[in-house]
Motif scaffolding. Structure first.
Motif, mmCIF file in Angstrom:
data_model
loop_
_atom_site.group_PDB
_atom_site.id
_atom_site.type_symbol
_atom_site.label_atom_id
_atom_site.label_comp_id
_atom_site.label_asym_id
_atom_site.label_seq_id
_atom_site.Cartn_x
_atom_site.Cartn_y
_atom_site.Cartn_z
ATOM 1 N N GLY A 57 -1.072 17.740 -6.643
ATOM 2 C CA GLY A 57 -1.496 19.028 -7.190
ATOM 3 C C GLY A 57 -1.735 20.063 -6.111
ATOM 4 N N LEU A 58 -2.427 19.668 -5.044
ATOM 5 C CA LEU A 58 -2.714 20.599 -3.958
ATOM 6 C C LEU A 58 -1.440 21.046 -3.253
ATOM 7 C CD1 LEU A 58 -5.901 19.013 -2.328
ATOM 8 C CD2 LEU A 58 -5.757 21.243 -3.447
ATOM 9 N N PHE A 59 -0.553 20.085 -2.986
ATOM 10 C CA PHE A 59 0.675 20.438 -2.291
ATOM 11 C C PHE A 59 1.454 21.485 -3.068
ATOM 12 C CE2 PHE A 59 5.188 20.095 -1.466
ATOM 13 C CZ PHE A 59 5.232 20.144 -0.083
ATOM 14 N N TYR A 60 1.616 21.261 -4.355
ATOM 15 C CA TYR A 60 2.406 22.206 -5.139
ATOM 16 C C TYR A 60 1.610 23.450 -5.524
ATOM 17 C CZ TYR A 60 6.562 19.411 -5.116
ATOM 18 O OH TYR A 60 7.687 18.751 -4.696
ATOM 19 N N GLY A 61 0.288 23.396 -5.369
ATOM 20 C CA GLY A 61 -0.482 24.625 -5.482
ATOM 21 C C GLY A 61 -0.137 25.574 -4.341
ATOM 22 N N GLY A 62 -0.073 25.046 -3.108
ATOM 23 C CA GLY A 62 0.353 25.847 -1.968
ATOM 24 C C GLY A 62 1.788 26.304 -2.107
ATOM 25 N N GLN A 88 0.856 -1.188 0.000
ATOM 26 C CA GLN A 88 0.000 0.000 0.000
ATOM 27 C C GLN A 88 0.889 1.233 0.000
ATOM 28 O OE1 GLN A 88 -2.698 0.321 3.293
ATOM 29 N NE2 GLN A 88 -4.059 1.744 2.252
ATOM 30 N N THR A 89 1.012 1.867 -1.158
ATOM 31 C CA THR A 89 1.913 3.012 -1.288
ATOM 32 C C THR A 89 1.244 4.334 -0.942
ATOM 33 O OG1 THR A 89 1.409 3.171 -3.648
ATOM 34 C CG2 THR A 89 3.313 1.853 -3.030
ATOM 35 N N ALA A 90 -0.078 4.354 -0.824
ATOM 36 C CA ALA A 90 -0.808 5.553 -0.383
ATOM 37 C C ALA A 90 -1.606 5.160 0.847
ATOM 38 C CB ALA A 90 -1.717 6.083 -1.486
ATOM 39 N N SER A 91 -1.063 5.492 2.019
ATOM 40 C CA SER A 91 -1.588 4.931 3.264
ATOM 41 C C SER A 91 -2.670 5.774 3.930
ATOM 42 C CB SER A 91 -0.432 4.719 4.257
ATOM 43 O OG SER A 91 0.271 5.938 4.460
ATOM 44 N N ALA A 92 -2.784 7.052 3.565
ATOM 45 C CA ALA A 92 -3.737 7.934 4.248
ATOM 46 C C ALA A 92 -5.151 7.733 3.697
ATOM 47 C CB ALA A 92 -3.319 9.387 4.094
ATOM 48 N N PHE A 95 -0.501 16.637 6.180
ATOM 49 C CA PHE A 95 -0.410 17.017 4.768
ATOM 50 C C PHE A 95 -0.459 18.529 4.624
ATOM 51 C CE2 PHE A 95 -2.508 18.369 0.870
ATOM 52 C CZ PHE A 95 -1.755 17.740 -0.109
ATOM 53 N N TRP A 96 -1.446 19.161 5.283
ATOM 54 C CA TRP A 96 -1.584 20.614 5.175
ATOM 55 C C TRP A 96 -0.412 21.323 5.835
ATOM 56 C CZ3 TRP A 96 -4.793 21.353 1.529
ATOM 57 C CH2 TRP A 96 -5.935 20.569 1.386
ATOM 58 N N VAL A 122 2.173 10.825 2.975
ATOM 59 C CA VAL A 122 0.831 11.190 3.454
ATOM 60 C C VAL A 122 -0.183 11.212 2.313
ATOM 61 C CG1 VAL A 122 1.560 12.443 5.511
ATOM 62 C CG2 VAL A 122 1.509 13.637 3.326
ATOM 63 N N LEU A 123 0.065 10.458 1.239
ATOM 64 C CA LEU A 123 -0.859 10.434 0.106
ATOM 65 C C LEU A 123 -2.154 9.722 0.479
ATOM 66 C CD1 LEU A 123 1.395 9.490 -2.966
ATOM 67 C CD2 LEU A 123 0.348 11.698 -2.496
ATOM 68 N N PRO A 124 -3.320 10.297 0.147
ATOM 69 C CA PRO A 124 -4.589 9.587 0.330
ATOM 70 C C PRO A 124 -4.872 8.670 -0.863
ATOM 71 C CG PRO A 124 -5.014 11.835 -0.360
ATOM 72 C CD PRO A 124 -3.521 11.691 -0.242
ATOM 73 N N GLU A 125 -5.235 7.432 -0.589
ATOM 74 C CA GLU A 125 -5.501 6.485 -1.661
ATOM 75 C C GLU A 125 -6.645 6.967 -2.542
ATOM 76 O OE1 GLU A 125 -5.061 4.133 -4.257
ATOM 77 O OE2 GLU A 125 -3.777 3.571 -2.569
ATOM 78 N N GLY A 126 -6.475 6.838 -3.852
ATOM 79 C CA GLY A 126 -7.498 7.244 -4.807
ATOM 80 C C GLY A 126 -7.489 8.721 -5.134
ATOM 81 N N ARG A 127 -6.642 9.500 -4.443
ATOM 82 C CA ARG A 127 -6.610 10.946 -4.680
ATOM 83 C C ARG A 127 -5.169 11.442 -4.752
ATOM 84 N NH1 ARG A 127 -10.672 13.500 -0.312
ATOM 85 N NH2 ARG A 127 -10.834 15.173 -1.838
ATOM 86 N N ARG A 128 -4.287 10.564 -5.180
ATOM 87 C CA ARG A 128 -2.872 10.933 -5.137
ATOM 88 C C ARG A 128 -2.516 11.995 -6.176
ATOM 89 N NH1 ARG A 128 0.268 5.511 -5.357
ATOM 90 N NH2 ARG A 128 -1.587 4.627 -4.416
ATOM 91 N N ASN A 129 -3.177 12.002 -7.354
ATOM 92 C CA ASN A 129 -2.947 13.079 -8.323
ATOM 93 C C ASN A 129 -3.331 14.431 -7.732
ATOM 94 O OD1 ASN A 129 -2.302 11.743 -11.134
ATOM 95 N ND2 ASN A 129 -3.963 10.527 -10.272
ATOM 96 N N LEU A 130 -4.507 14.467 -7.094
ATOM 97 C CA LEU A 130 -4.968 15.700 -6.466
ATOM 98 C C LEU A 130 -4.048 16.109 -5.324
ATOM 99 C CD1 LEU A 130 -7.044 17.954 -6.094
ATOM 100 C CD2 LEU A 130 -8.403 16.371 -4.693
#
Length: 387
Positions: free
Chosen positions: A336-341, A202-206, A213-214, A325-333
């Motif tokens: 994206g969010l991290f680098y948006g900040g 499981q590579t995206a555990s959150a 993350f924030w 801290v990647l959430p499973e199923g939303r790793r692209n987002l």
């Protein structure tokens, strides 16, 4: 863990995408090495150069949540990746036909927009290999290949300038690596149409976006605010004659060449020691600005190497950190969010440093140091929230 995963499909995918990024970096880092001086020849001021670069980086980060969300919802990550690379790479050789600084500025922005479109999908696809290869090593290897390209590109431009070629000729030559990047991307798509099949464990555990993350995103924004663009640095070198024109791309090549070693070393160390490696890297990066803006040729060279450590940090260690801290199923987002900040911090820093440059170099240096040092306690606090 094997250092060389020659028989591993996961390694093959990471290496192939690294080759794509290598040719990509030859293209846009080659162009980036002369964007500042080229815009100056078209009549742009220091503030215009810095704010254009900052706005471009902001768009390059701020649009990533949208492309990441679209990729998660549609599943068309390869199509989005190809579109992003198309815009990202073609904008660079198009600089050869820019007749004024306004057109050149628009092309700088377009190149960053293309990068924003494809970045979350690339980072998310690569994340499927981290269970087998390790987070730090995967992003360290990918960044190292990036930096190889980022070393070759400026050296190509430097060779053109040493032979008394024009900026326009340099931009035109960068069409060759742009086409090679597209070819390499097609090879990656043909060989790995569904990268998620490479996942082991499981590579995206959150389960969702956590406070950690924030916290990491806010810390990254402060780090970005103090890093500043090479466009402003090269503008300063050209304006003060501390580094002469044909040597400016060489300085960028030296910086990125050091980044190859830094990325590989920091990536492996991160997998073993975690956050302390990032904190040391931030401390080193925070010292670059006085060397760059005060002193002569040798001092500036030291500064540009330290600046390169900062870039290797954001390209390797911050990605590895987000991958924890990647959430499973939303790793692209998530990417994206991290680098948006991160991009918001970059934009603020670019505007501030661009305006300060014309008023007080000392104030510019103090701001750059303070912004990066302010990220340190934030990274520590976010790490505690994660635990």
């Amino acid at each position: 863990m094997r250092i060389w995963q020659g028989s591993s499909p996961a390694f093959t995918f990471v290496f192939t995408m690294g080759i794509v990024n290598l040719f990509g970096d030859v293209t846009y880092e080659g162009g980036g090495s002369i964007n500042g001086p080229f815009m100056a020849t078209l009549g742009a001021s220091a503030a215009v150069v810095s704010i254009t670069a900052g706005a471009g980086e902001f768009l390059g980060y701020a649009l990533r949540p949208f492309s990441g969300y679209l990729a998660d919802k549609s599943g068309r990550y390869w199509l989005i990746t190809f579109i992003g690379y198309g815009i990202n790479l073609i904008a660079v050789p198009a600089m050869a036909v820019a007749g004024n600084w306004q057109v050149a500025a628009l092309l700088v922005l377009a190149e960053r927009v293309g990068r924003a479109i494809r970045k979350p999908t690339v980072e998310a696809m690569i994340s499927y290999t981290t269970g087998e290869l390790g987070k730090g090593w995967v992003y360290g290897l990918n960044t190292a290949l990036d930096e190889v390209g980022a070393t070759i590109g400026p050296l190509m431009i430097a060779a053109v300038l040493f032979w008394n070629g024009s900026y326009q000729l340099g931009y035109l030559l960068l069409l060759i690596p742009a086409l090679l990047a597209f070819l390499s991307l097609a090879v990656a798509r043909a060989g790995f149409p569904v990268p998620s099949k490479l996942e082991q464990g499981q590579t995206a555990s959150a389960g969702d976006f956590s406070p950690a993350f924030w916290g990491y995103m806010i810390a990254g924004a402060f780090f970005a605010a103090g890093l500043m663009s090479f466009e402003l640095i090269s503008y300063h070198f050209d304006r003060t004659h501390v580094v002469t024109g044909q040597w400016i791309p060489v300085f960028l090549a030296i910086s990125t060449g050091c980044g190859v070693l830094v990325s590989l070393a920091f990536g492996k160390l991160f997998d073993r020691f975690g956050l302390p490696v990032l904190l040391v890297a931030v401390l080193l990066s925070a010292t670059f600005s006085p060397f760059v803006f005060f002193g002569g040729f040798g001092t500036a060279l030291v500064g540009i190497v330290l600046w390169g450590i900062g870039y290797a940090t954001q390209d390797t260690l911050l990605k590895a950190l987000v991958a924890t801290v990647l959430p499973e199923g939303r790793r692209n987002l998530a990417f994206g969010l991290f680098y948006g900040g991160y991009g918001i911090g970059w934009l603020i820093g670019s505007v501030v440093t661009g305006l300060l440059y014309e008023r007080s170099i000392l104030a510019l240096v103090i701001f750059a140091i303070a912004a990066q040092l302010a990220s340190l306690p934030m990274f520590v606090l976010a790490s505690r929230l994660q635990r």
